[in-house]
Design an enzyme around this catalytic site. Structure first.
Site, short mmCIF file in Angstrom:
data_model
loop_
_atom_site.label_atom_id
_atom_site.label_comp_id
_atom_site.label_asym_id
_atom_site.label_seq_id
_atom_site.Cartn_x
_atom_site.Cartn_y
_atom_site.Cartn_z
N ASN A 151 -19.72 -30.44 161.69
CA ASN A 151 -19.06 -31.73 161.87
C ASN A 151 -19.99 -32.90 161.57
O ASN A 151 -20.00 -33.41 160.45
CB ASN A 151 -18.51 -31.83 163.30
CG ASN A 151 -17.33 -32.80 163.40
OD1 ASN A 151 -17.31 -33.83 162.73
ND2 ASN A 151 -16.36 -32.46 164.20
N ASP A 152 -20.79 -33.30 162.53
CA ASP A 152 -21.62 -34.50 162.36
C ASP A 152 -22.57 -34.39 161.17
O ASP A 152 -22.86 -35.40 160.52
CB ASP A 152 -22.43 -34.75 163.63
CG ASP A 152 -21.54 -34.96 164.84
OD1 ASP A 152 -20.50 -35.62 164.69
OD2 ASP A 152 -21.88 -34.45 165.93
#
Length: 461
Positions: free
Chosen positions: A387-388
């Site tokens: 994700n990040d």
């Protein structure tokens, strides 16, 4: 006997260093672990041979308890829970050092008639060991989700409180070092240091947890080295310095990989919030969904596929089926590589360990700096639970908490397929702009099941 013990220590230190060298790659990591373990065994034997050693019953009891608790725990732990175990075991090491410092205080009547360096080293070990123990337990609680992954702060009081408990611990140490022998002084020191460990780690969010684990590990090593100096124990000094030095280097490298300074992380990190799939004006933003069948077809006609693993892959235990998918693609003449971000997952090297477990060739694991230049020539980037570390906002949005953090530039690929259970945010608690890119398709569901369906579709093509 003294010469024999010294020789045993030298052999054990050589094995420590040689074992550590083996940890540089998945192929030699297991062997390196065994070599270092043998070195530790020899160091333990050398310590037990030290003249004046007594209380053999208590020593045997302690060893037995350690074996009974440690071996089953290590054998049964899931790979997804490995970061928690690392944090917990690291904390136990720091706690042991703090307790040894307390015992040394008691047996020497407050370090009376001891050289100044013994008192200073022991008190330093007590403070740092206690900080490491309690801080590691908070990190364990956050990783295990017993405590919220969000930063838990005291607001404007956070830094004053941190400074206050640090000063309290130092004051207790100074009073003891200058002749105070009341046991309440040592208890106060340990309590103040323990509170410091708690209040420092609580404000740090999930996104910074890998760095915190590494930092606490380094602190435990330094506290062990200091205690070794106080006890004149060569094994503790050398092993502690190896852990402290390597942990410090790793912490610095990981902080750089996130474009964040270690003081900024300790002062209060970000992460653990929840995000919604909406733009700045609050409107719901559309995403494009895909299916396992379409994903299989898209990859089957690609020349190059890059797999981007993240914590979602670890949770789903999808590494083996991902390897099976890669073999099918390679059989069709498609080049497959794996993009590894330094802080993907919840501990250093988390993705490397998972993929090595699935027998992924080490040559296919590409570090961020190496793989980023290849995304422009990549037909399909398959993001599995990351994700990040793939969020373009790190490069494009100055207002984003992760702005400036180096990311895997999957958005430069010709097409992106993201495997996720939902549109939930990552550790940083912010929306991922990649999901709304025109070239991105979302395949929702459990990663292991989704990749399994892709495998079946690939077999049918």
């Amino acid at each position: 006997m003294t010469t024999f013990i010294a020789v045993l220590y030298i052999i054990s230190f050589a094995l420590f260093i040689y074992g550590l060298m083996g940890l540089t790659g998945p192929r030699t990591a297991v062997r390196g672990n065994w070599i270092a373990a043998v070195g530790m065994g020899i160091a333990v034997i050398a310590t037990l041979l030290t003249p004046g050693m007594s209380n053999w019953l208590l020593i045997a009891l302690g060893v037995a308890i350690g074996v009974v608790v440690g071996v089953p725990s290590a054998r049964k732990v899931k790979m997804t829970a490995m970061p928690q175990m690392v944090a917990l075991f690291n904390g136990v090491g720091g706690g042991a050092v703090a307790l040894i410092a307390w015992v040394e205080f008691r047996t020497t009547e407050g370090y009376a008639h001891e050289p100044a360096y013994v008192a200073i080293a022991s008190l330093f070990a007590a403070i740092v060991g206690s900080v490491s123990f309690w801080g590691s337990n908070i990190a364990f609680g956050k990783l295990q989700e017993l405590i919220s992954g969000r930063p838990i702060t005291l607001g404007k009081l956070q830094q004053p409180v941190n400074a206050l408990v640090l000063i309290a611990a130092i004051v207790f140490a100074v009073v003891i070092a200058t002749g105070g022998d009341a046991e309440l002084l040592m208890i106060g020191l340990l309590v103040a240091a323990g509170v410091l460990g708690v209040v420092v780690v609580l404000p740090i969010g999930g996104a910074d947890m890998p760095v915190v684990i590494s930092l606490l590990n380094a602190l435990t090593g330094l506290s062990a080295a200091a205690m070794g100096l106080a006890l004149d124990n060569t094994a503790l000094i050398v092993a502690g310095m190896i852990v402290g030095a390597s942990g410090s280097i790793l912490t610095n490298l990981m902080a750089k990989a996130m474009n964040r300074s270690i003081p900024a992380i300790v002062a209060g990190g970000f992460g653990g919030g929840t995000a919604v799939a909406s733009g700045g004006s609050g409107e719901v933003r559309p995403v494009r969904s895909t299916s396992a069948s379409d994903t299989a077809i898209q990859m089957a006609y690609a020349n190059k596929v890059v797999v981007v693993p993240g914590y979602g892959m670890a949770v789903a235990q999808a590494q083996h089926v991902v390897r099976e998918m890669a073999k099918l693609l390679e059989a069709k003449g498609i080049t497959v590589a794996y993009a590894i971000h330094p802080v993907a997952g919840r501990m250093p090297g988390h993705m490397n360990v998972l993929l090595a477990e699935a027998d992924v060739p080490y040559e296919q694991l590409k570090e961020m700096d190496e793989i980023n230049s290849e995304f422009a020539q990549t037909d399909v980037a398959l993001v599995i639970g990351a994700n990040d570390v793939t969020n373009p906002a790190a490069e494009t949005d100055p207002g984003s908490p992760i702005y400036g953090m180096p990311i895997l530039k999957v958005n430069h690929s010709r097409s992106v397929i993201v495997l996720k259970r939902s549109m939930s945010s990552g550790f940083a608690g912010i929306d991922n702009e990649l999901f709304y890119d025109a070239k991105t398709s979302m395949l929702f569901g459990d990663a292991k099941s989704s990749v399994g369906e892709i495998v079946e579709e690939l077999k049918a093509l």
